[in-house]
Motif scaffolding. Structure first.
Motif, PDB file in Angstrom:
ATOM      1  N   CYS A  35      -5.438  -3.646   4.728  1.00  0.00           N
ATOM      2  CA  CYS A  35      -6.681  -2.871   4.793  1.00  0.00           C
ATOM      3  C   CYS A  35      -7.801  -3.452   3.924  1.00  0.00           C
ATOM      4  O   CYS A  35      -8.970  -3.314   4.258  1.00  0.00           O
ATOM      5  CB  CYS A  35      -6.405  -1.414   4.416  1.00  0.00           C
ATOM      6  SG  CYS A  35      -6.037  -1.132   2.669  1.00  0.00           S
ATOM      7  N   GLY A  36      -7.429  -4.056   2.790  1.00  0.00           N
ATOM      8  CA  GLY A  36      -8.464  -4.559   1.880  1.00  0.00           C
ATOM      9  C   GLY A  36      -9.025  -3.485   0.975  1.00  0.00           C
ATOM     10  O   GLY A  36      -9.869  -3.775   0.111  1.00  0.00           O
ATOM     11  N   ARG A  37      -8.584  -2.242   1.099  1.00  0.00           N
ATOM     12  CA  ARG A  37      -9.177  -1.130   0.358  1.00  0.00           C
ATOM     13  C   ARG A  37      -8.183  -0.400  -0.536  1.00  0.00           C
ATOM     14  O   ARG A  37      -8.593   0.299  -1.466  1.00  0.00           O
ATOM     15  CB  ARG A  37      -9.800  -0.134   1.336  1.00  0.00           C
ATOM     16  CG  ARG A  37     -10.845  -0.750   2.235  1.00  0.00           C
ATOM     17  CD  ARG A  37     -11.380   0.255   3.237  1.00  0.00           C
ATOM     18  NE  ARG A  37     -12.256   1.229   2.614  1.00  0.00           N
ATOM     19  CZ  ARG A  37     -13.574   1.112   2.499  1.00  0.00           C
ATOM     20  NH1 ARG A  37     -14.185   0.045   2.969  1.00  0.00           N
ATOM     21  NH2 ARG A  37     -14.284   2.037   1.915  1.00  0.00           N
ATOM     22  N   CYS A  38      -6.897  -0.524  -0.270  1.00  0.00           N
ATOM     23  CA  CYS A  38      -5.922   0.180  -1.116  1.00  0.00           C
ATOM     24  C   CYS A  38      -5.770  -0.592  -2.433  1.00  0.00           C
ATOM     25  O   CYS A  38      -6.243  -1.727  -2.575  1.00  0.00           O
ATOM     26  CB  CYS A  38      -4.580   0.308  -0.394  1.00  0.00           C
ATOM     27  SG  CYS A  38      -3.648  -1.221  -0.240  1.00  0.00           S
ATOM     28  N   CYS A  87      -0.126  -4.833   1.413  1.00  0.00           N
ATOM     29  CA  CYS A  87      -0.894  -3.605   1.684  1.00  0.00           C
ATOM     30  C   CYS A  87      -0.003  -2.371   1.837  1.00  0.00           C
ATOM     31  O   CYS A  87       1.020  -2.420   2.501  1.00  0.00           O
ATOM     32  CB  CYS A  87      -1.715  -3.814   2.952  1.00  0.00           C
ATOM     33  SG  CYS A  87      -2.703  -2.382   3.401  1.00  0.00           S
ATOM     34  N   TYR A  88      -0.440  -1.273   1.223  1.00  0.00           N
ATOM     35  CA  TYR A  88       0.302  -0.008   1.315  1.00  0.00           C
ATOM     36  C   TYR A  88       0.013   0.760   2.608  1.00  0.00           C
ATOM     37  O   TYR A  88       0.713   1.705   2.940  1.00  0.00           O
ATOM     38  CB  TYR A  88      -0.071   0.909   0.145  1.00  0.00           C
ATOM     39  CG  TYR A  88       0.503   0.508  -1.192  1.00  0.00           C
ATOM     40  CD1 TYR A  88       1.712  -0.167  -1.288  1.00  0.00           C
ATOM     41  CD2 TYR A  88      -0.160   0.849  -2.368  1.00  0.00           C
ATOM     42  CE1 TYR A  88       2.241  -0.513  -2.521  1.00  0.00           C
ATOM     43  CE2 TYR A  88       0.356   0.514  -3.609  1.00  0.00           C
ATOM     44  CZ  TYR A  88       1.560  -0.162  -3.690  1.00  0.00           C
ATOM     45  OH  TYR A  88       2.073  -0.488  -4.903  1.00  0.00           O
ATOM     46  N   ALA A  89      -1.061   0.385   3.294  1.00  0.00           N
ATOM     47  CA  ALA A  89      -1.503   1.220   4.420  1.00  0.00           C
ATOM     48  C   ALA A  89      -0.610   1.070   5.655  1.00  0.00           C
ATOM     49  O   ALA A  89      -0.517   1.995   6.456  1.00  0.00           O
ATOM     50  CB  ALA A  89      -2.952   0.898   4.777  1.00  0.00           C
ATOM     51  N   CYS A  97      -4.197  -4.117  -2.210  1.00  0.00           N
ATOM     52  CA  CYS A  97      -5.086  -5.093  -1.557  1.00  0.00           C
ATOM     53  C   CYS A  97      -6.217  -5.509  -2.505  1.00  0.00           C
ATOM     54  O   CYS A  97      -6.544  -6.694  -2.618  1.00  0.00           O
ATOM     55  CB  CYS A  97      -5.698  -4.505  -0.285  1.00  0.00           C
ATOM     56  SG  CYS A  97      -4.615  -4.555   1.160  1.00  0.00           S
TER      57      CYS A  97
END
Ligand SMILES: [Zn+2]
Length: 231
Positions: free
Chosen positions: A193-196, A185-187, A199
């Protein structure tokens, strides 16, 4: 072979690490701290290399370059990390300028200095859309430069260049890669996060291989929406 692996602690480079070990390579895993927002991948890299597989782990601290190279959501922490599918135009915000070019150059120097004969990195087909220094043309040109630029004619090996992320997950399952210890994850928060982009790409790849990503996510379902939006 004696290989210096550019090693992030993420899924792709961990599968490549296990692939190299399965081929009998002597591996020096070289992790870069370049001031990335998701610095906890560095901890993942260190931890995985401590798993008694005979891997030598080294950290290249290039954080002092961050003020000069700060451009993009990974190193400019004031920018938001874009959400959505990895191959979307908006993901260009995650490009760190010439990151692989810089890392491979340093890894080449490390290979020469430490007596290794090749450098490997885990660029894959899904990276081509967004990251110029993951594309086949770059791999070919960089390999030429590395061989020409060293007395030792250091090789560049990027065996995943044409592999999709799902193929890498599949290989990782075969090699019993500890996916639960990897970090993509980049966050850079406590949970992925599951959204970037990374992910979303990772969760999609596990789904395509009919396996479950062992990580716990903040949002495990968003990726389906992102993949649908991309169609
Ligand atoms: Zn994420």
């Amino acid at each position: 072979m004696k290989t210096v692996l550019v090693y992030s602690g993420g899924l792709d480079s961990t599968v490549l690490l296990y692939h190299l070990l399965s081929e009998g390579d002597e591996v020096l895993a070289l992790t870069f701290d370049y001031g990335q927002r998701h610095r906890r991948e560095v901890n993942s890299a260190a931890y995985i290399c401590c798993l008694d597989r005979g891997v030598e782990w080294k950290l290249a601290d290039i954080t002092s370059l961050r003020p000069l190279l700060s451009k993009g959501a990974q190193t400019d922490h004031s920018l938001p990390v874009p959400e959505g599918h990895y191959s979307e135009e908006g993901m260009k915000a995650t490009v760190s300028p010439a990151r692989n070019l810089i890392m491979l150059s340093i890894a080449t120097g490390v290979a020469v200095a430490q007596g290794y004969n090749r450098v490997a990195y885990a660029a894959h087909a899904g990276d081509h859309a967004i990251y110029p220094d993951c594309r086949p043309g770059f791999v070919e040109a960089m390999g030429y430069v590395m061989a020409e630029g060293t007395y030792e004619e250091i090789d560049l090996w990027a065996p995943f260049t044409w592999k999709a992320k799902a193929d890498i997950v599949k290989l990782g399952v075969e090699l019993a890669v500890p996916f639960h210890l990897t970090w993509s994850c980049y966050a850079g928060r406590d949970l992925p996060c599951g959204r970037c982009g990374t992910c979303v790409e990772r969760l999609e790849a596990f789904d395509l291989t009919h396996t479950t990503d062992p990580l716990t996510y903040e949002d495990r379902e968003f990726w389906r929406t992102a993949v649908e939006a991309k169609k």
